[in-house]
Design a protein around this motif. Sequence first.
Motif, PDB file in Angstrom:
ATOM      1  N   GLY A 256      14.121  89.294  46.520  1.00 55.26           N
ATOM      2  CA  GLY A 256      13.582  87.960  46.961  1.00 55.26           C
ATOM      3  C   GLY A 256      13.707  87.610  48.470  1.00 55.26           C
ATOM      4  O   GLY A 256      13.021  87.060  48.787  1.00 55.26           O
ATOM      5  N   ARG A 257      14.638  88.149  48.884  1.00 55.55           N
ATOM      6  CA  ARG A 257      14.879  87.671  50.576  1.00 55.55           C
ATOM      7  C   ARG A 257      14.402  88.927  51.170  1.00 55.55           C
ATOM      8  O   ARG A 257      14.677  88.696  52.461  1.00 55.55           O
ATOM      9  CB  ARG A 257      16.426  87.460  50.624  1.00 55.55           C
TER      10      ARG A 257
ATOM     11  N   LEU B  33      13.287  99.204  51.523  1.00 59.37           N
ATOM     12  CA  LEU B  33      14.465  98.408  50.655  1.00 59.37           C
ATOM     13  C   LEU B  33      15.394  99.663  50.226  1.00 59.37           C
ATOM     14  O   LEU B  33      14.917 100.798  50.059  1.00 59.37           O
ATOM     15  CB  LEU B  33      13.946  98.044  49.378  1.00 59.37           C
ATOM     16  N   LEU B  34      16.695  99.587  50.039  1.00 60.40           N
ATOM     17  CA  LEU B  34      17.303 100.425  49.585  1.00 60.40           C
ATOM     18  C   LEU B  34      18.559  99.553  48.720  1.00 60.40           C
ATOM     19  O   LEU B  34      19.305  98.682  49.080  1.00 60.40           O
ATOM     20  CB  LEU B  34      18.225 101.091  50.440  1.00 60.40           C
ATOM     21  N   PHE B  35      18.612 100.109  47.385  1.00 60.37           N
ATOM     22  CA  PHE B  35      19.385  99.322  46.559  1.00 60.37           C
ATOM     23  C   PHE B  35      20.358 100.705  46.067  1.00 60.37           C
ATOM     24  O   PHE B  35      20.137 101.771  45.530  1.00 60.37           O
ATOM     25  CB  PHE B  35      18.911  98.930  45.153  1.00 60.37           C
ATOM     26  N   LEU B  36      21.916 100.224  45.748  1.00 63.91           N
ATOM     27  CA  LEU B  36      22.904 101.349  45.349  1.00 63.91           C
ATOM     28  C   LEU B  36      23.423 100.694  44.167  1.00 63.91           C
ATOM     29  O   LEU B  36      23.919  99.594  44.009  1.00 63.91           O
ATOM     30  CB  LEU B  36      23.920 101.598  46.476  1.00 63.91           C
TER      31      LEU B  36
ATOM     32  N   ALA C 177      22.929 103.515  55.771  1.00 61.70           N
ATOM     33  CA  ALA C 177      21.293 103.516  55.635  1.00 61.70           C
ATOM     34  C   ALA C 177      20.564 102.848  56.419  1.00 61.70           C
ATOM     35  O   ALA C 177      19.471 103.106  56.992  1.00 61.70           O
ATOM     36  CB  ALA C 177      21.281 102.817  54.269  1.00 61.70           C
ATOM     37  N   ARG C 178      21.131 101.807  57.159  1.00 64.40           N
ATOM     38  CA  ARG C 178      20.544 101.056  58.210  1.00 64.40           C
ATOM     39  C   ARG C 178      20.234 102.059  59.416  1.00 64.40           C
ATOM     40  O   ARG C 178      19.120 101.928  59.990  1.00 64.40           O
ATOM     41  CB  ARG C 178      21.177 100.160  58.613  1.00 64.40           C
TER      42      ARG C 178
ATOM     43  N   GLU D 177      18.870  94.666  57.079  1.00 63.62           N
ATOM     44  CA  GLU D 177      20.326  94.180  56.691  1.00 63.62           C
ATOM     45  C   GLU D 177      19.795  93.414  55.031  1.00 63.62           C
ATOM     46  O   GLU D 177      20.606  93.679  54.324  1.00 63.62           O
ATOM     47  CB  GLU D 177      21.132  93.201  57.423  1.00 63.62           C
ATOM     48  N   ALA D 178      18.794  92.549  55.223  1.00 66.15           N
ATOM     49  CA  ALA D 178      18.502  91.591  54.158  1.00 66.15           C
ATOM     50  C   ALA D 178      17.964  92.576  52.839  1.00 66.15           C
ATOM     51  O   ALA D 178      17.964  92.080  51.993  1.00 66.15           O
ATOM     52  CB  ALA D 178      17.204  90.489  54.532  1.00 66.15           C
TER      53      ALA D 178
END
Length: 130
Positions: A54-55, A61-64, A88-89, A96-97
């Motif tokens: 959402g933000r 995008l990266l999810f762990l 990752a950045r 960051e978001a």
Amino acid sequence: MPLLQFDVTGPLDPTDKEAFAAEVTDLYTEEMATTAGHVAVTIRERDPSDLHLGRAEDGRLLFLDAEIRRGRSFERKRAFALATMEAARERWDVPEANLKVVFTEHAGEQMMGYDRVGGEWDVEDGGERD
């Protein structure tokens, strides 16, 4: 015997994915006070339509999803999460978001390899017991 599962919007260079997996393994062993031989990493490239946050800002995008042995302190988990997000950045320019880390903790006996079953994390010694 952690399983670190990354979902990231692609495309990604295969060599770069291998380097990131090695970097994350090193970060895990350092921040979680363990050895590298049992750290498993998956990196799944996703179409941008496959992931939503959402933000999120424009960009990757990266999810762990970090499946780990229970018993590590909040401070250890937070240090690993921050170090991994920073890696990752730097590597893939993820805003960051657009970074998210979720830990799921398991009893040692729920984490298995072909030749072993995990032990419990010994909080007093700061390491694992077999």
